[in-house]
Structure formats: structure tokens, C-alpha cells
Design a protein around this motif. Sequence first.
Motif, PDB file in Angstrom:
ATOM      1  N   PHE A  85       6.131   7.968   3.053  1.00  0.00           N
ATOM      2  CA  PHE A  85       7.221   7.918   2.102  1.00  0.00           C
ATOM      3  C   PHE A  85       8.547   7.940   2.855  1.00  0.00           C
ATOM      4  CE2 PHE A  85       3.793  10.154  -0.337  1.00  0.00           C
ATOM      5  CZ  PHE A  85       3.583   9.135  -1.250  1.00  0.00           C
ATOM      6  N   GLU A  86       9.646   7.788   2.100  1.00  0.00           N
ATOM      7  CA  GLU A  86      10.968   7.738   2.728  1.00  0.00           C
ATOM      8  C   GLU A  86      11.251   8.993   3.536  1.00  0.00           C
ATOM      9  OE1 GLU A  86      13.981   6.845  -0.076  1.00  0.00           O
ATOM     10  OE2 GLU A  86      13.180   4.881  -0.605  1.00  0.00           O
ATOM     11  N   GLY A  87      10.782  10.139   3.044  1.00  0.00           N
ATOM     12  CA  GLY A  87      11.034  11.389   3.744  1.00  0.00           C
ATOM     13  C   GLY A  87      10.144  11.605   4.949  1.00  0.00           C
ATOM     14  N   GLY A  88       9.223  10.677   5.216  1.00  0.00           N
ATOM     15  CA  GLY A  88       8.356  10.790   6.369  1.00  0.00           C
ATOM     16  C   GLY A  88       7.001  11.396   6.076  1.00  0.00           C
ATOM     17  N   GLU A  89       6.764  11.822   4.794  1.00  0.00           N
ATOM     18  CA  GLU A  89       5.474  12.417   4.486  1.00  0.00           C
ATOM     19  C   GLU A  89       4.383  11.349   4.484  1.00  0.00           C
ATOM     20  OE1 GLU A  89       8.098  12.532   2.555  1.00  0.00           O
ATOM     21  OE2 GLU A  89       8.701  14.612   2.192  1.00  0.00           O
ATOM     22  N   ARG A  90       3.201  11.757   4.888  1.00  0.00           N
ATOM     23  CA  ARG A  90       2.066  10.833   4.889  1.00  0.00           C
ATOM     24  C   ARG A  90       1.610  10.575   3.458  1.00  0.00           C
ATOM     25  NH1 ARG A  90      -3.785  11.755   7.891  1.00  0.00           N
ATOM     26  NH2 ARG A  90      -4.851   9.975   6.952  1.00  0.00           N
ATOM     27  N   ASP A  91       1.301   9.315   3.149  1.00  0.00           N
ATOM     28  CA  ASP A  91       0.762   8.965   1.837  1.00  0.00           C
ATOM     29  C   ASP A  91      -0.725   9.315   1.822  1.00  0.00           C
ATOM     30  OD1 ASP A  91      -0.059   7.928  -0.513  1.00  0.00           O
ATOM     31  OD2 ASP A  91       0.437   5.843  -0.075  1.00  0.00           O
ATOM     32  N   LEU A  92      -1.074  10.358   1.098  1.00  0.00           N
ATOM     33  CA  LEU A  92      -2.456  10.822   1.084  1.00  0.00           C
ATOM     34  C   LEU A  92      -3.391   9.872   0.348  1.00  0.00           C
ATOM     35  CD1 LEU A  92      -1.836  14.635   0.490  1.00  0.00           C
ATOM     36  CD2 LEU A  92      -2.340  13.466   2.643  1.00  0.00           C
ATOM     37  N   PHE A  93      -2.839   8.878  -0.313  1.00  0.00           N
ATOM     38  CA  PHE A  93      -3.667   7.891  -1.002  1.00  0.00           C
ATOM     39  C   PHE A  93      -4.098   6.738  -0.090  1.00  0.00           C
ATOM     40  CE2 PHE A  93      -1.979  10.085  -4.630  1.00  0.00           C
ATOM     41  CZ  PHE A  93      -2.961   9.975  -5.599  1.00  0.00           C
ATOM     42  N   SER A  94      -3.589   6.711   1.135  1.00  0.00           N
ATOM     43  CA  SER A  94      -3.895   5.598   2.027  1.00  0.00           C
ATOM     44  C   SER A  94      -5.387   5.439   2.273  1.00  0.00           C
ATOM     45  CB  SER A  94      -3.178   5.786   3.365  1.00  0.00           C
ATOM     46  OG  SER A  94      -1.778   5.723   3.191  1.00  0.00           O
ATOM     47  N   LYS A  95      -6.103   6.546   2.252  1.00  0.00           N
ATOM     48  CA  LYS A  95      -7.548   6.499   2.505  1.00  0.00           C
ATOM     49  C   LYS A  95      -8.298   5.693   1.448  1.00  0.00           C
ATOM     50  CE  LYS A  95      -7.778  11.074   2.159  1.00  0.00           C
ATOM     51  NZ  LYS A  95      -6.554  11.489   1.442  1.00  0.00           N
ATOM     52  N   PHE A  96      -7.645   5.468   0.296  1.00  0.00           N
ATOM     53  CA  PHE A  96      -8.307   4.745  -0.785  1.00  0.00           C
ATOM     54  C   PHE A  96      -7.897   3.279  -0.860  1.00  0.00           C
ATOM     55  CE2 PHE A  96      -7.534   9.157  -2.512  1.00  0.00           C
ATOM     56  CZ  PHE A  96      -8.814   9.624  -2.239  1.00  0.00           C
ATOM     57  N   ASP A  97      -7.133   2.804   0.117  1.00  0.00           N
ATOM     58  CA  ASP A  97      -6.574   1.453   0.034  1.00  0.00           C
ATOM     59  C   ASP A  97      -7.639   0.379  -0.132  1.00  0.00           C
ATOM     60  OD1 ASP A  97      -4.031   2.392   0.137  1.00  0.00           O
ATOM     61  OD2 ASP A  97      -3.665   1.882   2.241  1.00  0.00           O
ATOM     62  N   GLU A  98      -8.741   0.498   0.598  1.00  0.00           N
ATOM     63  CA  GLU A  98      -9.777  -0.530   0.510  1.00  0.00           C
ATOM     64  C   GLU A  98     -10.366  -0.599  -0.898  1.00  0.00           C
ATOM     65  OE1 GLU A  98     -14.051  -1.698   2.628  1.00  0.00           O
ATOM     66  OE2 GLU A  98     -12.745  -0.191   3.547  1.00  0.00           O
ATOM     67  N   LEU A  99     -10.607   0.562  -1.487  1.00  0.00           N
ATOM     68  CA  LEU A  99     -11.141   0.605  -2.843  1.00  0.00           C
ATOM     69  C   LEU A  99     -10.122   0.078  -3.851  1.00  0.00           C
ATOM     70  CD1 LEU A  99     -13.393   1.441  -4.785  1.00  0.00           C
ATOM     71  CD2 LEU A  99     -12.434   3.756  -4.802  1.00  0.00           C
ATOM     72  N   ILE A 100      -8.849   0.425  -3.644  1.00  0.00           N
ATOM     73  CA  ILE A 100      -7.791  -0.069  -4.532  1.00  0.00           C
ATOM     74  C   ILE A 100      -7.738  -1.586  -4.495  1.00  0.00           C
ATOM     75  CG2 ILE A 100      -5.280  -0.178  -4.832  1.00  0.00           C
ATOM     76  CD1 ILE A 100      -5.216   2.776  -3.870  1.00  0.00           C
ATOM     77  N   GLN A 101      -7.816  -2.147  -3.295  1.00  0.00           N
ATOM     78  CA  GLN A 101      -7.770  -3.606  -3.149  1.00  0.00           C
ATOM     79  C   GLN A 101      -8.979  -4.270  -3.796  1.00  0.00           C
ATOM     80  OE1 GLN A 101      -7.348  -4.085   1.087  1.00  0.00           O
ATOM     81  NE2 GLN A 101      -5.317  -3.143   1.105  1.00  0.00           N
ATOM     82  N   MET A 102     -10.153  -3.649  -3.654  1.00  0.00           N
ATOM     83  CA  MET A 102     -11.352  -4.200  -4.275  1.00  0.00           C
ATOM     84  C   MET A 102     -11.200  -4.253  -5.790  1.00  0.00           C
ATOM     85  SD  MET A 102     -14.236  -3.188  -6.144  1.00  0.00           S
ATOM     86  CE  MET A 102     -14.548  -1.451  -5.764  1.00  0.00           C
ATOM     87  N   ARG A 103     -10.726  -3.134  -6.369  1.00  0.00           N
ATOM     88  CA  ARG A 103     -10.567  -3.082  -7.823  1.00  0.00           C
ATOM     89  C   ARG A 103      -9.509  -4.075  -8.301  1.00  0.00           C
ATOM     90  NH1 ARG A 103      -7.522  -0.104 -11.577  1.00  0.00           N
ATOM     91  NH2 ARG A 103      -8.658   0.341 -13.517  1.00  0.00           N
ATOM     92  N   GLU A 104      -8.391  -4.141  -7.585  1.00  0.00           N
ATOM     93  CA  GLU A 104      -7.333  -5.081  -7.977  1.00  0.00           C
ATOM     94  C   GLU A 104      -7.809  -6.515  -7.887  1.00  0.00           C
ATOM     95  OE1 GLU A 104      -4.097  -4.019  -5.435  1.00  0.00           O
ATOM     96  OE2 GLU A 104      -3.368  -2.422  -6.772  1.00  0.00           O
ATOM     97  N   GLY A 105      -8.655  -6.793  -6.890  1.00  0.00           N
ATOM     98  CA  GLY A 105      -9.198  -8.138  -6.750  1.00  0.00           C
ATOM     99  C   GLY A 105     -10.074  -8.523  -7.929  1.00  0.00           C
ATOM    100  N   LEU A 106     -10.880  -7.565  -8.411  1.00  0.00           N
ATOM    101  CA  LEU A 106     -11.723  -7.847  -9.571  1.00  0.00           C
ATOM    102  C   LEU A 106     -10.873  -8.097 -10.817  1.00  0.00           C
ATOM    103  CD1 LEU A 106     -14.605  -5.209  -9.221  1.00  0.00           C
ATOM    104  CD2 LEU A 106     -14.784  -7.672  -8.882  1.00  0.00           C
TER     105      LEU A 106
END
Length: 416
Positions: A14-35
Motif C-alpha cells: 500500500f501507499e504507506g508501505g504495508e504489505r498487502d496480505l491478500f497477495s497470496k490469493f492473487d492466482e485464485l483471484i485471477q482464476m475466478r475473474e477469468g471465469l
Amino acid sequence: MTEAVSQPDRPQQFEGGERDLFSKFDELIQMREGLLASGMEDPFGLVMERVLSPTVAVCNGRETILLGTYNYMGMTFDPEVIDAGRTALTDFGSGTTGSRVLNGTYQGHKEVEQALCEFYGMDHAMVFSTGYQANLGIISTIAGKGDYIVLDIDSHASIWDGCKMGDAEVVPFRHNDIEAMEKRLRRIPEGAGKLVILEGVYSMLGDVAPLKEMIAVARANGAMILVDEAHSMGFIGPNGRGVAEEQGVLDDVDFVIGTFSKSVGTVGGFCVSNHPKFEIMRLVCRPYVFTASLPPSVVATAATSIRKLMEAGDKREHLWSNSRKLHKGLKDLGFRLGTDEPQSAIISVIMPDLEKGAAMWEALLHEGLYVNLARPPATPANMTLLRCSLCAEHSEEQVDTIVGMFERAGRATGII
């Protein structure tokens, strides 16, 4: 001055430098969005606008046959079950607002536990707010640090999570492999606590465990035995007690785990046992102690349903007839199934891949049939499955209709 060094790719921040804890789900997010980008229905977000019976609901404005609900014995609309829930709601209110060890034990909780003891012919029963919590609580409490759990690699997520929470040493073995299980038991240090965890019916493929042989091996190696009968309670076995009863080894099982959300037709989980020290679990099992108890209306419906399941021989036989009929119909059409012969009320149809499976799922929905689309990592061997769960309330005509729907959808998608 320190020398600059190149940094490896970092997770999104994020802008403040915090790690996006949702990054671990990116592959699943992309799969669902693709469907969803293709314009198809969301296979993991279907909404039932109205439920007409145990086997039919209105989905997307049209009547749809339900073949993916785990409502094996069709108890959700039983008039006596509904009346019991309505009466309890009026007499005791909508909830308990407390855990079982404080103010959360009502008369109905004792009655449903008594019904479970009578159903299984066991001395003790302990009810949880969900089936997931039953596995989480019992496993994590009885097997802890320094103990060993030997379990089938295809065990349900709630079993794996119970193992992790309890911090026991986990030793998995290949699915339904008796020899592999025995080898692992023999390697456990002498004197260590040992728990073998098995399931009667495995929920993805609908296959049955060789419990008789496995329990004999576990006993010979000094292990306690827990069997999850979530997908067999109600219809497998002469009295519907599950695979352990069917194979004649129920008396050799230390703990039976089950759920109300399948054959019983409501929500909740339980453990039954004959162990003389079992009642101490009510004071030491954290998912039991620190969770609000089930609402009075839920335990009333569960107790009524369980008592009716004791006399449900005709419904069990009809469900088996449905299972044999659907399995043969799909097999004759050329679909690849999870088992060579019907072993339970679950019949899984193996898809070539996720894309084809999603297309087939949508084609069936457009035909007016709902099934479960199951995908990795929940499925064994990275398979994509269309999982069919039959109900004792499905008529022979509905099963014939379902076979026809599969044929049309299968040809339209090129799967057969």
C-alpha cells in the motif's frame, strides 16, 4: 556509505508501505475473474431465491433440480422436523447467547445428545455448533504435542485443521492404502500416544474406506481410532450408523464424528464415544467451551430428525436405488466417474480440466440442474469434479431427467 544492492520482487504494498496480505490469493483471484469475464455464472456463488422442496429450488428465476446439497435423507422439509423447530423457537427464543459450560445448555441440547446416544448405541454424545468445530475440537484436544496422528492424505480440511491446532505430529498415508498406514504406525516411537483418523465416505469421490481392515491394523498397533461418518450417517449401515456399522466394526471405534448439516438436515456437529473418561471433554475442548451453543430451534429439529432416521429403512433403500440408477446412467453415457461402482450417495463426474468443468457446470445449470463444481486444491490428484449428491426424496423420474440433462450438456460441451 553502504553499497546499494538489488532487491528481489516484493509483494504488493500500500501507499504507506504495508504489505498487502491478500497477495497470496492473487492466482485464485485471477482464476475466478477469468471465469466470470467470459460471462458465465459464478459456480461458487449460486443464490437460491426460493427452496421448494429437498430436491427443487428457484435459481436465477427458474425451477432447478438440486443435486449438490448433501441433503441425503431429505429431512429439511419433513413436517415433524419443522414443527419441532417452530415450537422450540416459540418456547425458548431465537438463541442461547452463551456457551454450553455457562448459560448455553438448554433442555433441547440434552435431548439431542440423548437421541445421538440412542441412534449410535453409545454412552456419550457431545454436540458442537458445526461439524467443522466437532473435528477441530475433538482432534486438537485428544492429540497434542508429543502425540502422533496417522491419517488418510485425502482427509477433510476440518481434520487437517484439528491436527494443526493440537500440535501433534501428523503422519499422512496414501488414500485407502492399508499397507502404507501400517508402515507408518510401526515407525512411531514406542510409548507415544497414537490416533488413527479415517473417514467412512470421502466427500470428493464418494468412495468408501476399508474400515474393517484398517481398524484391525490400528488396534494391533495400539492406536485409538476416530472415524468421521459425516457423509454416511443416516443411510449406510442397517441402522444408518455409517460405514463402521456396515463393515461390523463400530464397537472398535473410539470416536465417531458426524454432522447435522447432511442427512439430519440442519446445522451442527457431534462426537459420540464409549470412552469412560469422555465427559471431561466438555471442560477441556476449547472449540466447545468458547463457542455459543446452537439455537433451541436447531437442536429441536436435529433431535426429531435423528429419531426419525432410526426408522428410515425405506428411505435408505430408495436412496441406494437412486445412486445405482444415476451411476449406471452416467457411466453408460461415457462419463468418467470417481468410482467404478456406486459406493455412497455421492457420485463424482471427473472433468478434463477446470475450464471444461466450469462450462459443463453452467450448461447443466441452464438445463435446470445444480451440481457442485469442485476444483484443486480441495480435490484429490488435482482433479476437477462435478459432484452429485443424491437425495432420498429424488423420484425415479427426476433421476431419469438428470441423466438426460447430463447427456445434453455433455454433448454440447464436447465432454462426451
